[in-house]
Design a protein around this motif. Structure first.
Motif, PDB file in Angstrom:
ATOM      1  N   GLY A  72      11.976  23.061  21.354  1.00 13.24           N
ATOM      2  CA  GLY A  72      13.401  23.255  21.605  1.00 13.24           C
ATOM      3  C   GLY A  72      13.863  24.683  21.382  1.00 13.24           C
ATOM      4  O   GLY A  72      14.855  25.116  21.984  1.00 13.24           O
ATOM      5  N   VAL A  73      13.153  25.441  20.533  1.00 15.07           N
ATOM      6  CA  VAL A  73      13.547  26.836  20.259  1.00 15.07           C
ATOM      7  C   VAL A  73      13.424  27.679  21.517  1.00 15.07           C
ATOM      8  O   VAL A  73      14.349  28.410  21.897  1.00 15.07           O
ATOM      9  CB  VAL A  73      12.697  27.426  19.120  1.00 15.07           C
ATOM     10  CG1 VAL A  73      13.002  28.915  18.938  1.00 15.07           C
ATOM     11  CG2 VAL A  73      12.957  26.683  17.807  1.00 15.07           C
ATOM     12  N   SER A  74      12.276  27.588  22.197  1.00  9.94           N
ATOM     13  CA  SER A  74      12.106  28.379  23.423  1.00  9.94           C
ATOM     14  C   SER A  74      12.999  27.847  24.541  1.00  9.94           C
ATOM     15  O   SER A  74      13.447  28.615  25.405  1.00  9.94           O
ATOM     16  CB  SER A  74      10.636  28.363  23.869  1.00  9.94           C
ATOM     17  OG  SER A  74      10.199  27.042  24.092  1.00  9.94           O
ATOM     18  N   ALA A  75      13.285  26.540  24.546  1.00 10.07           N
ATOM     19  CA  ALA A  75      14.191  25.981  25.550  1.00 10.07           C
ATOM     20  C   ALA A  75      15.594  26.572  25.386  1.00 10.07           C
ATOM     21  O   ALA A  75      16.277  26.867  26.368  1.00 10.07           O
ATOM     22  CB  ALA A  75      14.241  24.458  25.428  1.00 10.07           C
ATOM     23  N   GLN A 104      26.192  31.606  21.465  1.00  3.54           N
ATOM     24  CA  GLN A 104      26.167  30.544  20.454  1.00  3.54           C
ATOM     25  C   GLN A 104      24.735  30.108  20.154  1.00  3.54           C
ATOM     26  O   GLN A 104      24.483  28.946  19.851  1.00  3.54           O
ATOM     27  CB  GLN A 104      26.976  29.336  20.949  1.00  3.54           C
ATOM     28  CG  GLN A 104      28.467  29.575  21.071  1.00  3.54           C
ATOM     29  CD  GLN A 104      29.193  28.329  21.547  1.00  3.54           C
ATOM     30  OE1 GLN A 104      28.993  27.859  22.666  1.00  3.54           O
ATOM     31  NE2 GLN A 104      30.037  27.783  20.688  1.00  3.54           N
ATOM     32  N   HIS A 105      23.794  31.056  20.190  1.00  2.00           N
ATOM     33  CA  HIS A 105      22.405  30.696  19.954  1.00  2.00           C
ATOM     34  C   HIS A 105      22.188  30.205  18.531  1.00  2.00           C
ATOM     35  O   HIS A 105      21.383  29.308  18.288  1.00  2.00           O
ATOM     36  CB  HIS A 105      21.482  31.880  20.256  1.00  2.00           C
ATOM     37  CG  HIS A 105      21.964  33.181  19.728  1.00  2.00           C
ATOM     38  ND1 HIS A 105      22.959  33.899  20.342  1.00  2.00           N
ATOM     39  CD2 HIS A 105      21.614  33.887  18.631  1.00  2.00           C
ATOM     40  CE1 HIS A 105      23.198  35.003  19.645  1.00  2.00           C
ATOM     41  NE2 HIS A 105      22.390  35.012  18.593  1.00  2.00           N
ATOM     42  N   GLY A 106      22.887  30.786  17.566  1.00  2.00           N
ATOM     43  CA  GLY A 106      22.773  30.330  16.182  1.00  2.00           C
ATOM     44  C   GLY A 106      23.217  28.889  16.035  1.00  2.00           C
ATOM     45  O   GLY A 106      22.549  28.063  15.403  1.00  2.00           O
ATOM     46  N   GLU A 107      24.355  28.566  16.636  1.00  3.14           N
ATOM     47  CA  GLU A 107      24.859  27.193  16.580  1.00  3.14           C
ATOM     48  C   GLU A 107      23.923  26.223  17.292  1.00  3.14           C
ATOM     49  O   GLU A 107      23.660  25.120  16.800  1.00  3.14           O
ATOM     50  CB  GLU A 107      26.258  27.112  17.204  1.00  3.14           C
ATOM     51  CG  GLU A 107      27.359  27.749  16.369  1.00  3.14           C
ATOM     52  CD  GLU A 107      27.500  29.252  16.623  1.00  3.14           C
ATOM     53  OE1 GLU A 107      26.563  29.845  17.224  1.00  3.14           O
ATOM     54  OE2 GLU A 107      28.517  29.827  16.217  1.00  3.14           O
ATOM     55  N   ALA A 108      23.411  26.648  18.463  1.00  8.71           N
ATOM     56  CA  ALA A 108      22.516  25.772  19.226  1.00  8.71           C
ATOM     57  C   ALA A 108      21.241  25.476  18.440  1.00  8.71           C
ATOM     58  O   ALA A 108      20.760  24.332  18.415  1.00  8.71           O
ATOM     59  CB  ALA A 108      22.174  26.413  20.572  1.00  8.71           C
ATOM     60  N   ARG A 121      26.083  30.690  10.840  1.00  7.20           N
ATOM     61  CA  ARG A 121      26.255  30.105  12.167  1.00  7.20           C
ATOM     62  C   ARG A 121      25.241  28.985  12.416  1.00  7.20           C
ATOM     63  O   ARG A 121      25.549  28.003  13.095  1.00  7.20           O
ATOM     64  CB  ARG A 121      26.134  31.192  13.235  1.00  7.20           C
ATOM     65  CG  ARG A 121      27.223  32.246  13.106  1.00  7.20           C
ATOM     66  CD  ARG A 121      27.154  33.289  14.185  1.00  7.20           C
ATOM     67  NE  ARG A 121      27.486  32.747  15.485  1.00  7.20           N
ATOM     68  CZ  ARG A 121      27.570  33.481  16.592  1.00  7.20           C
ATOM     69  NH1 ARG A 121      27.339  34.795  16.548  1.00  7.20           N
ATOM     70  NH2 ARG A 121      27.876  32.929  17.735  1.00  7.20           N
ATOM     71  N   VAL A 122      24.034  29.143  11.845  1.00  5.22           N
ATOM     72  CA  VAL A 122      23.058  28.059  11.940  1.00  5.22           C
ATOM     73  C   VAL A 122      23.573  26.842  11.179  1.00  5.22           C
ATOM     74  O   VAL A 122      23.490  25.703  11.656  1.00  5.22           O
ATOM     75  CB  VAL A 122      21.689  28.510  11.393  1.00  5.22           C
ATOM     76  CG1 VAL A 122      20.702  27.345  11.388  1.00  5.22           C
ATOM     77  CG2 VAL A 122      21.126  29.656  12.228  1.00  5.22           C
ATOM     78  N   LEU A 123      24.132  27.082   9.983  1.00  2.00           N
ATOM     79  CA  LEU A 123      24.706  25.982   9.201  1.00  2.00           C
ATOM     80  C   LEU A 123      25.887  25.347   9.934  1.00  2.00           C
ATOM     81  O   LEU A 123      26.080  24.124   9.883  1.00  2.00           O
ATOM     82  CB  LEU A 123      25.148  26.483   7.824  1.00  2.00           C
ATOM     83  CG  LEU A 123      24.027  26.904   6.866  1.00  2.00           C
ATOM     84  CD1 LEU A 123      24.629  27.405   5.555  1.00  2.00           C
ATOM     85  CD2 LEU A 123      23.081  25.743   6.595  1.00  2.00           C
ATOM     86  N   ALA A 124      26.675  26.191  10.625  1.00  2.00           N
ATOM     87  CA  ALA A 124      27.794  25.644  11.406  1.00  2.00           C
ATOM     88  C   ALA A 124      27.282  24.741  12.518  1.00  2.00           C
ATOM     89  O   ALA A 124      27.871  23.681  12.809  1.00  2.00           O
ATOM     90  CB  ALA A 124      28.626  26.785  11.988  1.00  2.00           C
ATOM     91  N   LEU A 178      14.741  26.715   8.717  1.00  2.00           N
ATOM     92  CA  LEU A 178      15.752  27.709   8.329  1.00  2.00           C
ATOM     93  C   LEU A 178      15.109  29.052   8.005  1.00  2.00           C
ATOM     94  O   LEU A 178      15.667  30.110   8.308  1.00  2.00           O
ATOM     95  CB  LEU A 178      16.551  27.202   7.126  1.00  2.00           C
ATOM     96  CG  LEU A 178      17.557  26.078   7.408  1.00  2.00           C
ATOM     97  CD1 LEU A 178      18.141  25.544   6.111  1.00  2.00           C
ATOM     98  CD2 LEU A 178      18.677  26.574   8.324  1.00  2.00           C
ATOM     99  N   VAL A 179      13.927  29.035   7.384  1.00  2.57           N
ATOM    100  CA  VAL A 179      13.242  30.284   7.038  1.00  2.57           C
ATOM    101  C   VAL A 179      12.713  30.990   8.285  1.00  2.57           C
ATOM    102  O   VAL A 179      12.895  32.205   8.465  1.00  2.57           O
ATOM    103  CB  VAL A 179      12.088  30.001   6.053  1.00  2.57           C
ATOM    104  CG1 VAL A 179      11.234  31.262   5.858  1.00  2.57           C
ATOM    105  CG2 VAL A 179      12.648  29.546   4.707  1.00  2.57           C
ATOM    106  N   LEU A 180      12.061  30.241   9.185  1.00  5.19           N
ATOM    107  CA  LEU A 180      11.415  30.861  10.343  1.00  5.19           C
ATOM    108  C   LEU A 180      12.370  31.200  11.475  1.00  5.19           C
ATOM    109  O   LEU A 180      12.061  32.061  12.310  1.00  5.19           O
ATOM    110  CB  LEU A 180      10.311  29.936  10.870  1.00  5.19           C
ATOM    111  CG  LEU A 180       9.081  29.764   9.967  1.00  5.19           C
ATOM    112  CD1 LEU A 180       8.053  28.880  10.641  1.00  5.19           C
ATOM    113  CD2 LEU A 180       8.452  31.117   9.650  1.00  5.19           C
ATOM    114  N   LEU A 181      13.524  30.531  11.533  1.00  2.87           N
ATOM    115  CA  LEU A 181      14.454  30.815  12.627  1.00  2.87           C
ATOM    116  C   LEU A 181      14.915  32.261  12.626  1.00  2.87           C
ATOM    117  O   LEU A 181      15.161  32.850  13.687  1.00  2.87           O
ATOM    118  CB  LEU A 181      15.662  29.879  12.548  1.00  2.87           C
ATOM    119  CG  LEU A 181      15.492  28.478  13.122  1.00  2.87           C
ATOM    120  CD1 LEU A 181      16.778  27.684  12.989  1.00  2.87           C
ATOM    121  CD2 LEU A 181      15.064  28.533  14.573  1.00  2.87           C
TER     122      LEU A 181
END
Length: 501
Positions: free
Chosen positions: A77-80, A106-110, A241-244, A377-380
């Protein structure tokens, strides 16, 4: 439905040693990296690291390999989301709304949505498997060739129906993909469509073709822009934004639960489950949404539905492995090889005689869903540095990486050649507004669909009335008809409501 004595024994095995737990985090990281790199597959990662499990006990080997499996489901899903290139066939629907969100900054949110939905979907999938493994194994046993054929056709019509007013083009693209999937030696020994090219005897290499069609459709267009995200202030992926994004996923509990359950049930179908489950969940979420036209333009609900289903399908794919001793896909085929390496035989006897071991593996995978949250969360932070690279450098690098990955998959030039040819086909599909996902799913399911149709014909002797004695086939046939008829009717109903308003 749960054997409480076996479950108690499973907890004892689970905490008997800390060594198997130490293998989970590197396994998740390996799966995540392999899953998100175009051309590298989760099953490839499992196969590469399979020999290392010779020096482990059976429990440790299962913990390590299933951790790679779990990490790869999210990695696809990351590369998608970041490049519109699904890392795995089960992440196709994630790109529909994930990439538009990334393109809008909105890549962080996605990514946060995908991470939360993957962790929750994996956990729910294995909880359902823990409770319903025996009934689900009975359902899998009831699935004959006619049912498998109808499931494949249903998956195609679902993806075609996502085209809305262009549904006819979606169906045509799906049929085109099905025809491409029949190239090579057929199930009854007939050679078709190879045009004298030797490496087509075994059929078209599906993964390079998939990467080519998806990559070309966006990377050619992206090369005209400066960066993936135009606004320089939005190119940093902030933890907040990832947490959001994770919060956005949690605010859709019904979609999460429905997608996870659909993923388990459809994922239990050997060979096609994970490829179809995310499409089934996405189409269902789009149909139920009050604004279905927002899907494909960056609707977070689409990402939640797709990621929860493809992650929970991992649990569903374990049904045929545990209950029947049959692999449901590439990942479970590697797990079956690990069974053989440790002198363990899957099947009904394994499920009966080693219920505590089965429950141990299931409980370990529920724990992996929690660990995936931390590892992700660490690798993102590292994986999303891609948004800071100029597209003039990124696009050729992705193509080169995809070419090397395609070469690694086939072991010869068939992979890169297939990638190049299907890159051109993908560009044409994009140019004339035909459904690339429908063609890819058709290609994925083509060989299996033909084989199941042939077996259905052999069993029934060509007598279609035999289908009336198979209720599951009739239910799937009704779902197939609804998938074709219902979308236009709903579209007309919404149009009348708007006109009245």
């Amino acid at each position: 439905m749960i054997d409480l004595a076996a479950l108690s024994g499973a907890f004892g095995l689970l905490f008997a040693s800390y060594n198997p737990w130490l293998l989970m985090i590197p396994g998740l990281a390996i799966g995540l990296v392999f899953g998100c790199v175009p051309g590298l597959q989760t099953s490839m990662a499992m196969a590469v690291f399979l020999p290392t499990t010779l020096f482990m006990d059976f429990t440790s080997a299962m913990f390590f390999l299933t951790a790679i499996f779990t990490g790869g489901m999210f990695g696809g899903g990351v590369s998608a989301i970041m490049m519109n290139i699904p890392g795995t066939s089960s992440a196709v629907a994630t790109a529909f709304d994930g990439f538009p969100m990334a393109r809008n900054g909105q890549h962080g949110e996605a990514l946060g949505i995908a991470l939360a939905a993957s962790c929750i979907g994996t956990a729910i999938g294995y909880v359902v498997l823990l409770v319903l493994i025996k009934p689900l194994s009975g359902l899998v046993l009831a699935m004959g060739p006619t049912e498998m054929f109808m499931v494949a056709l249903w998956g195609l019509t679902l993806i075609a129906s996502l085209r809305g007013s262009q549904m006819a083009r979606g169906i045509l693209a799906g049929v085109f993909g099905l025809l491409l999937g029949t190239v090579g030696m057929s199930s009854n020994g007939v050679l078709r469509g190879t045009m004298g090219v030797d490496f087509l005897i075994d059929g078209i290499a599906v993964v390079p073709a998939m990467i080519g069609m998806f990559a070309a459709s966006e990377l050619f267009a992206m090369s005209q822009r400066g960066y993936l995200v135009q606004d320089s202030g939005q190119r940093t992926v902030r933890f907040s934004r990832v947490l959001a994004g994770m919060g956005m996923a949690l605010r859709r509990p019904v979609t999460l639960l429905r997608g996870s359950i659909l993923g388990v049930v459809v994922g239990a179908v050997p060979g096609i489950g994970s490829s179809v489950s995310n499409l089934v969940s996405y189409a269902d979420a789009r149909r139920r949404d009050p604004a279905p036209e927002s899907f494909g333009a960056g609707n977070p609900t689409g990402v939640v539905a797709a990621e929860s289903a493809n992650s929970s399908s991992e649990g569903g794919s374990m049904v045929s492995l545990f209950a029947l001793g049959l692999p449901g896909g590439g990942g479970t085929a590697v797990l079956l090889a690990a069974f053989a390496m440790h002198n363990v035989t899957g099947g009904p006897r394994f499920l009966t005689d080693n219920a505590d071991l089965v429950y141990t593996i299931i409980l370990a995978n529920i724990a992996q869903a929690v660990l995936l949250l931390g590892v992700g969360l660490v690798l993102l932070q590292a994986l999303t540095l891609i948004v800071r690279v100029r597209l003039a450098l990124l696009v050729p690098c992705v193509f080169v990486l995809a070419a090397f990955g395609s070469f690694g998959l086939t072991g010869d030039m068939q992979g890169p050649y297939t990638l190049l040819v299907f890159a051109g086909i993908g560009w044409l599909f994009k140019r004339y507004d035909y459904s690339i996902p429908a063609a890819v799913i058709g290609l994925l399911l083509g060989r299996m669909t033909e084989g199941e149709l042939l077996r259905s014909y052999q069993i029934t002797g060509g007598d279609i009335s035999m289908v009336l004695d198979r209720p599951i086939t009739l239910v799937l046939m009704a779902l197939l008809v609804l998938s074709i008829v219902l979308p236009p009717l709903l579209a007309r109903r919404r149009a009348r409501r708007k006109a009245a308003a």
